[in-house]
Motif scaffolding. Structure first.
Motif, PDB file in Angstrom:
ATOM      1  N   PHE A 131     -34.117  11.290 -24.411  1.00  0.00           N
ATOM      2  CA  PHE A 131     -32.880  12.044 -24.612  1.00  0.00           C
ATOM      3  C   PHE A 131     -32.851  13.263 -23.693  1.00  0.00           C
ATOM      4  O   PHE A 131     -31.841  13.528 -23.023  1.00  0.00           O
ATOM      5  N   HIS A 189     -24.649  14.924 -31.184  1.00  0.00           N
ATOM      6  CA  HIS A 189     -25.818  14.157 -31.616  1.00  0.00           C
ATOM      7  C   HIS A 189     -26.351  14.704 -32.938  1.00  0.00           C
ATOM      8  O   HIS A 189     -25.897  15.730 -33.460  1.00  0.00           O
ATOM      9  N   ARG A 225     -30.260  10.207 -31.393  1.00  0.00           N
ATOM     10  CA  ARG A 225     -29.143   9.543 -32.075  1.00  0.00           C
ATOM     11  C   ARG A 225     -27.837  10.207 -31.598  1.00  0.00           C
ATOM     12  O   ARG A 225     -27.350  11.173 -32.170  1.00  0.00           O
ATOM     13  N   VAL A 226     -27.286   9.699 -30.520  1.00  0.00           N
ATOM     14  CA  VAL A 226     -26.102  10.274 -29.884  1.00  0.00           C
ATOM     15  C   VAL A 226     -24.851   9.607 -30.453  1.00  0.00           C
ATOM     16  O   VAL A 226     -24.689   8.391 -30.383  1.00  0.00           O
ATOM     17  N   TYR A 227     -23.951  10.435 -31.004  1.00  0.00           N
ATOM     18  CA  TYR A 227     -22.739   9.913 -31.626  1.00  0.00           C
ATOM     19  C   TYR A 227     -21.600   9.753 -30.622  1.00  0.00           C
ATOM     20  O   TYR A 227     -20.879   8.752 -30.626  1.00  0.00           O
TER      21      TYR A 227
END
Length: 658
Positions: free
Chosen positions: A77, A93, A100-102
């Protein structure tokens, strides 16, 4: 085979208990025991060698800075943040799981709508963040049909695995965070690092530290010596005031946290302290951000030194996002910095910073320094980032003893980079006369040493070993840097010579041994002595009671130790150094004329040589027959030459003051 041999030994021992055992059987028994001892020794050596052999990794950083499998995605990341996402990208994120990238909010979409202000940009990013929060709240409600989720909702749902619990989803929407892309900033830091990286690695090597630590400023400041954080941290290593005051001077005129050399020395000491206390480089890196006591408390509380477990499970008000991600950011920075072309294509680093250093003998106002050395305030600030704004606002003077860094003349740099040899021009008349005087000066230097050593050897008790002799020297005000500083990376300014009275043995600084002391010659530093004696400069400081960075001056006595190098070898190296100065001058410079300078009130030969004329002090002393540069009187005439470079026509001794 071994089992049979052991059986044979047992049988032999039983037979040996009988008095009728022949001497021949006893000899065979002893021979067998000898063979068994050799066999056992051979097995032991093989096992020992195999235990010492281990596969060598192509990336040495894995030995000191391992990446746990559970943190690999988090490292990736940060690699993306540094190399993939630009300043126009805002990464939305999970704060606990950055990988965990939204969503990626692209500011270029906003630019299409017209002029972009700071308020509009912040409102746009906040709007995108709230959209993510809204979806996560919906997923956490529990009243959802996975089959009927929209494409965006289904994508976010899958980020949590096949069947995430409602508890996990409830926590997630409270941890939504925005991280800006840093591609341009990190690339600029890579380019800027070229000015400092070699010197930093030399300092780390001197302290016995892993060279990967040289990339830590990428995380802290992008190698910007003027960087300051909202928490008051400053310099490329971002020392806070509370920590910096243990290692560096922080005053109204000077903030050494911004000095690349001094702050690197301080960072090396701090990192070494962290490692000794924690016995773990990952934890030492985390302690650099969170503090040594904080990490020690964390280890005791959790009961482990496992860096992954600490990052994933430990929570406190102070151990926030920055502290939890500091180690993985560092690993990502090392990966990128070790192969920047992989991420940025062709990239050219700034050349190493080159400068010469002068120690100010007294407080100096800004205007005087700028006029004396003919440079702009911008150049002075660039070379001396430790000088605070109060100096440039002319509210404070540059303090006495400050190590002022000056630009290297372009002609000097050109000569240093040139590999071509040029023939010396024919210096006739005045020049030939001066050259003869200079050769005479060096000749007297050599003769003085030989005669002095000869008389000393005759007078000394033959039982006195060389290792027990100490020497003391007197010489010029000198810079005593000797180990792994950025000054060591720079080049010395070429030697120049001044015309004057023909030197004689009576006016020369003597090399003669007097009891247990010698006299130091100008241009010599503690670093020279350390190299010639094959010892550390710090050991010489301790021997003479000198503080760190305390300079040595003309007439000062210094004790040396000869436990590694004999006195004769030391003197040979020392004399070769001074002879090289003369040779360098004869190859590169000529003298067209000389001028007379009249000593004014408050002046010394040092100020004349360094502040009014760019002429080395030791040559000015020798050619004027002066033993002590401080013992000149107002009205005394000093002869100063005008020295011109043969290659570039650079006039060194042009007057730079009134």
């Amino acid at each position: 085979m071994i089992r049979m041999d052991l059986k044979h030994i047992s049988q032999t021992r039983k037979e040996s208990s009988h008095p009728e055992l022949s001497s021949e059987r006893m000899a065979k028994f002893l021979q067998l025991v000898t063979h068994m001892k050799r066999f056992v020794l051979f097995i032991f050596l093989v096992v020992t060698v195999l235990a010492c052999i281990h596969p060598v990794s192509g990336n040495e950083s894995t030995d000191f800075f391992p990446t746990p499998a559970g943190l690999e995605d988090q490292v990736s990341f940060w690699v993306d943040v540094f190399t993939r996402y630009s300043i126009n990208h805002q990464i939305i994120h999970d704060a606990d799981r950055p990988e965990r990238v939204y969503r990626i909010a692209d500011l270029r979409d906003l630019q299409k709508l017209g002029e972009v202000t700071r308020d509009k940009r912040e409102a746009f990013v906040e709007s995108e963040r709230r959209k993510v929060v809204s979806i996560l709240k919906k997923l956490a409600s529990g009243n959802i049909d996975v089959a009927h989720l929209s494409g965006e909702e289904a994508r976010l749902y899958r980020l949590f695995g096949e069947k995430p619990s409602r508890k996990v989803l409830l926590r997630a929407f409270k941890r939504v965070r925005v991280q800006g892309g840093m591609k341009e900033a990190f690339r600029d830091g890579i380019v800027r690092s070229g000015r400092y990286i070699d010197g930093i690695q030399e300092i780390l090597n001197e302290h016995g530290l892993p060279e990967e630590l040289a990339f830590l400023p990428h995380v802290e400041s992008s190698f910007n010596p003027h960087a300051r954080s909202k928490y008051g941290a400053a310099g490329i290593w971002q020392f806070t005031r509370s920590t910096g005051r243990y290692y560096l001077k922080i005053r109204r005129e000077v903030d050494e946290r911004c000095d690349p050399v001094l702050s690197t020395q301080a960072a090396a000491r701090l990192l070494k302290t962290n490692y000794r206390a924690l016995d773990s480089w990952p934890l030492a890196i985390m302690a650099y951000n969170y503090g040594l006591r904080g990490i020690q408390y964390t280890v005791r509380k959790i009961g482990t030194k496992d860096v992954e477990k600490i990052i994933r499970t430990y929570r406190s008000r102070r151990f926030g996002f920055a502290s939890r991600n500091f180690y993985t950011e560092f690993i990502a920075a090392v990966r990128v910095a070790q192969s920047p072309e992989t991420y940025f294509g062709d990239i050219e680093l700034d050349p190493p910073l080159r400068f010469k250093t002068v120690i100010l003998p007294a407080h100096q106002p800004l205007d005087s320094v700028l006029a004396a050395y003919e440079m702009t305030a911008e150049t002075l600030k660039d070379l001396n980032p430790a000088l605070r704004p109060t100096v440039f606002r002319k509210e404070r003077m540059i303090p006495k003893g400050y190590r002022l860094r000056l630009p290297m003349p372009e002609s000097v740099l050109a000569m240093a980079e040139s590999s071509n040899t040029r023939e010396d021009e024919d210096n006739t008349g005045f020049i030939s006369s001066l050259t003869d005087k200079l050769k005479t000066w060096v000749g007297i230097l050599l003769a003085s040493s030989r005669e002095g050593r000869s008389s000393q050897e005759t007078a000394e008790d033959s039982s006195l070993s060389e290792s027990n002799k100490t020497v003391s020297m007197a010489g010029v005000s000198a810079d005593d840097d000797s180990r792994a500083t950025l000054d060591d990376v720079t080049e010395r300014s070429p030697t120049t010579f001044a015309d004057g009275a023909t030197p004689t043995a009576s006016t020369m600084p003597s090399l003669e041994i007097r009891g247990t002391s010698l006299v130091v010659l100008p241009e010599e530093t503690l670093g020279h002595y350390a190299d010639w004696l094959e010892v550390s400069a710090q050991s010489l400081r301790r021997l003479n009671g000198l503080r760190f960075r305390q300079p040595i001056y003309v007439g000062q006595e210094l004790r040396l130790t000869f436990h590694r190098v004999q006195l004769g070898t030391f003197e040979e190296k020392r004399l070769a150094f001074h002879k090289a100065l003369l040779d360098e001058f004869l190859c590169k410079y000529r003298i067209d004329e000389s001028r007379i300078h009249t000593i004014r009130s408050g002046e010394t030969l040092w100020t004349v040589a360094n502040q009014r004329y760019d002429v080395p002090l030791w040559l000015l002393m020798a050619c004027n027959g002066v033993k002590d540069p401080n013992r000149v009187t107002p009205g005394q005439a000093v002869i100063v030459p005008v020295v011109q470079s043969i290659d570039a026509g650079y006039r060194r001794a042009v007057e730079i003051g009134n």
